[in-house]
Motif scaffolding. Structure first.
Motif, PDB file in Angstrom:
ATOM      1  N   ARG A 107     -10.949 -36.526  63.012  1.00 51.64           N
ATOM      2  CA  ARG A 107     -10.165 -37.038  61.877  1.00 51.64           C
ATOM      3  C   ARG A 107     -10.671 -36.439  60.558  1.00 51.64           C
ATOM      4  O   ARG A 107      -9.883 -36.057  59.701  1.00 51.64           O
ATOM      5  N   LEU A 108     -11.978 -36.363  60.412  1.00 50.44           N
ATOM      6  CA  LEU A 108     -12.551 -35.799  59.199  1.00 50.44           C
ATOM      7  C   LEU A 108     -12.181 -34.322  59.056  1.00 50.44           C
ATOM      8  O   LEU A 108     -11.855 -33.860  57.966  1.00 50.44           O
ATOM      9  N   ALA A 109     -12.194 -33.586  60.164  1.00 46.49           N
ATOM     10  CA  ALA A 109     -11.841 -32.169  60.120  1.00 46.49           C
ATOM     11  C   ALA A 109     -10.388 -31.981  59.695  1.00 46.49           C
ATOM     12  O   ALA A 109     -10.072 -31.126  58.857  1.00 46.49           O
ATOM     13  N   TYR A 110      -9.481 -32.772  60.253  1.00 47.38           N
ATOM     14  CA  TYR A 110      -8.077 -32.661  59.879  1.00 47.38           C
ATOM     15  C   TYR A 110      -7.877 -33.069  58.423  1.00 47.38           C
ATOM     16  O   TYR A 110      -7.138 -32.429  57.672  1.00 47.38           O
ATOM     17  N   ALA A 111      -8.530 -34.155  58.015  1.00 51.15           N
ATOM     18  CA  ALA A 111      -8.415 -34.600  56.622  1.00 51.15           C
ATOM     19  C   ALA A 111      -8.897 -33.516  55.676  1.00 51.15           C
ATOM     20  O   ALA A 111      -8.274 -33.250  54.647  1.00 51.15           O
ATOM     21  N   LEU A 112      -9.985 -32.865  56.027  1.00 54.50           N
ATOM     22  CA  LEU A 112     -10.528 -31.794  55.189  1.00 54.50           C
ATOM     23  C   LEU A 112      -9.537 -30.652  55.046  1.00 54.50           C
ATOM     24  O   LEU A 112      -9.321 -30.136  53.952  1.00 54.50           O
ATOM     25  N   GLY A 113      -8.919 -30.243  56.139  1.00 49.56           N
ATOM     26  CA  GLY A 113      -7.941 -29.160  56.081  1.00 49.56           C
ATOM     27  C   GLY A 113      -6.772 -29.462  55.166  1.00 49.56           C
ATOM     28  O   GLY A 113      -6.375 -28.644  54.336  1.00 49.56           O
ATOM     29  N   TRP A 114      -6.212 -30.656  55.295  1.00 50.59           N
ATOM     30  CA  TRP A 114      -5.078 -31.029  54.457  1.00 50.59           C
ATOM     31  C   TRP A 114      -5.515 -31.234  53.011  1.00 50.59           C
ATOM     32  O   TRP A 114      -4.824 -30.817  52.084  1.00 50.59           O
ATOM     33  N   PHE A 115      -6.651 -31.888  52.808  1.00 49.90           N
ATOM     34  CA  PHE A 115      -7.159 -32.139  51.464  1.00 49.90           C
ATOM     35  C   PHE A 115      -7.379 -30.827  50.708  1.00 49.90           C
ATOM     36  O   PHE A 115      -6.910 -30.656  49.584  1.00 49.90           O
ATOM     37  N   VAL A 116      -8.094 -29.896  51.318  1.00 47.09           N
ATOM     38  CA  VAL A 116      -8.413 -28.632  50.643  1.00 47.09           C
ATOM     39  C   VAL A 116      -7.150 -27.827  50.376  1.00 47.09           C
ATOM     40  O   VAL A 116      -6.990 -27.244  49.297  1.00 47.09           O
ATOM     41  N   VAL A 118      -4.066 -28.846  49.831  1.00 45.71           N
ATOM     42  CA  VAL A 118      -3.296 -29.428  48.721  1.00 45.71           C
ATOM     43  C   VAL A 118      -4.059 -29.313  47.407  1.00 45.71           C
ATOM     44  O   VAL A 118      -3.485 -28.933  46.380  1.00 45.71           O
ATOM     45  N   LEU A 119      -5.357 -29.609  47.424  1.00 44.70           N
ATOM     46  CA  LEU A 119      -6.132 -29.567  46.181  1.00 44.70           C
ATOM     47  C   LEU A 119      -6.155 -28.161  45.582  1.00 44.70           C
ATOM     48  O   LEU A 119      -5.842 -27.987  44.393  1.00 44.70           O
ATOM     49  N   SER A 146      -5.830 -34.577  33.097  1.00 43.86           N
ATOM     50  CA  SER A 146      -4.871 -35.437  33.800  1.00 43.86           C
ATOM     51  C   SER A 146      -4.228 -34.693  34.965  1.00 43.86           C
ATOM     52  O   SER A 146      -3.985 -35.278  36.032  1.00 43.86           O
ATOM     53  N   MET A 147      -3.966 -33.405  34.804  1.00 43.09           N
ATOM     54  CA  MET A 147      -3.400 -32.611  35.899  1.00 43.09           C
ATOM     55  C   MET A 147      -4.420 -32.428  37.020  1.00 43.09           C
ATOM     56  O   MET A 147      -4.057 -32.413  38.196  1.00 43.09           O
ATOM     57  N   ILE A 148      -5.682 -32.304  36.658  1.00 46.31           N
ATOM     58  CA  ILE A 148      -6.734 -32.203  37.681  1.00 46.31           C
ATOM     59  C   ILE A 148      -6.802 -33.508  38.469  1.00 46.31           C
ATOM     60  O   ILE A 148      -6.896 -33.502  39.697  1.00 46.31           O
ATOM     61  N   ALA A 149      -6.709 -34.628  37.779  1.00 45.94           N
ATOM     62  CA  ALA A 149      -6.744 -35.937  38.448  1.00 45.94           C
ATOM     63  C   ALA A 149      -5.539 -36.104  39.373  1.00 45.94           C
ATOM     64  O   ALA A 149      -5.682 -36.587  40.508  1.00 45.94           O
ATOM     65  N   ILE A 150      -4.365 -35.709  38.915  1.00 46.00           N
ATOM     66  CA  ILE A 150      -3.159 -35.798  39.749  1.00 46.00           C
ATOM     67  C   ILE A 150      -3.311 -34.921  40.994  1.00 46.00           C
ATOM     68  O   ILE A 150      -2.957 -35.329  42.102  1.00 46.00           O
ATOM     69  N   SER A 151      -3.848 -33.712  40.826  1.00 50.57           N
ATOM     70  CA  SER A 151      -4.084 -32.812  41.968  1.00 50.57           C
ATOM     71  C   SER A 151      -5.036 -33.447  42.969  1.00 50.57           C
ATOM     72  O   SER A 151      -4.827 -33.378  44.186  1.00 50.57           O
ATOM     73  N   PHE A 152      -6.080 -34.078  42.463  1.00 50.97           N
ATOM     74  CA  PHE A 152      -7.080 -34.709  43.337  1.00 50.97           C
ATOM     75  C   PHE A 152      -6.478 -35.889  44.102  1.00 50.97           C
ATOM     76  O   PHE A 152      -6.712 -36.039  45.302  1.00 50.97           O
ATOM     77  N   ALA A 155      -4.240 -34.625  46.809  1.00 49.87           N
ATOM     78  CA  ALA A 155      -5.055 -34.098  47.903  1.00 49.87           C
ATOM     79  C   ALA A 155      -5.649 -35.236  48.741  1.00 49.87           C
ATOM     80  O   ALA A 155      -5.715 -35.132  49.973  1.00 49.87           O
ATOM     81  N   LEU A 156      -6.074 -36.321  48.103  1.00 47.67           N
ATOM     82  CA  LEU A 156      -6.592 -37.477  48.845  1.00 47.67           C
ATOM     83  C   LEU A 156      -5.517 -38.075  49.753  1.00 47.67           C
ATOM     84  O   LEU A 156      -5.785 -38.416  50.911  1.00 47.67           O
TER      85      LEU A 156
END
Length: 175
Positions: A107-116, A118-119, A146-152, A155-156
């Motif tokens: 689960r962590l590996a998949y989350a990392l792939g999608w998170f990175v 999108v971010l 604010s755009m950095i926060a929205i991107s983060f 990604a979450l």
């Protein structure tokens, strides 16, 4: 003379069957691929509007301290995304058992792939959007927090969805 398959070659063939037969695997690869493709198309459409050198780093007071060509920016955009996608490929192929630790690892590996995916895509698009129409990289405004926060946050959310779609049981991860 007949050829003998080594266990590694057989393992790779089994992994390919697993990848072809697992709909969650296709969802895992499909989403980051769509994000990357959409980002690349957007970047290519914006290239005529970008300066020949793109600002890539700013000082604390908002002054451009580093710049590079669009080609270098594209390579530095794609490299971490490919690594983020490669991690679950390897973990998904070699993950064994139905233990809780194995399930959380995948689960962590998949989350990392999608998170990175999108971010980095969101940050690159934000960075370039602010430089469209600028004559030189030195004119580029510093990134907006604010755009950095929205991107983060985006990604979450993507990472949480990726973790939810991860195949975590032995029956899901092996043919």
């Amino acid at each position: 003379m007949t050829s003998v398959q080594t266990p590694h070659v057989l393992s790779m063939a089994m992994g390919e069957m697993w990848q072809d037969n697992n709909p969650r695997w296709k969802a895992y690869l499909g989403f980051p691929a769509l994000v990357v493709a959409a980002t690349m198309v957007t970047i290519l459409m914006w290239l005529p509007d970008l300066p020949s050198q793109i600002a890539t780093q700013w000082s604390a007071d908002g002054q451009v301290t580093s710049q590079s060509s669009p080609f270098v920016m594209l390579v530095t955009y794609l490299l971490p995304i490919f690594v983020a996608i490669l991690i679950p490929l390897v973990i998904g192929h070699y993950q064994t058992g139905d233990s809780s630790l194995a399930q959380w690892g995948i689960r962590l590996a998949y989350a990392l792939g999608w998170f990175v995916s999108v971010l980095i895509s969101a940050l690159v698009l934000m960075l370039l959007a602010r430089q469209r129409g600028a004559q030189a990289a030195l004119e580029a405004p510093a990134p907006d927090w604010s755009m950095i926060a929205i991107s983060f946050v985006a990604a979450l959310v993507a990472g949480a969805v990726g973790a939810t779609l991860a195949p975590v049981t032995k029956s899901e991860t092996r043919p």
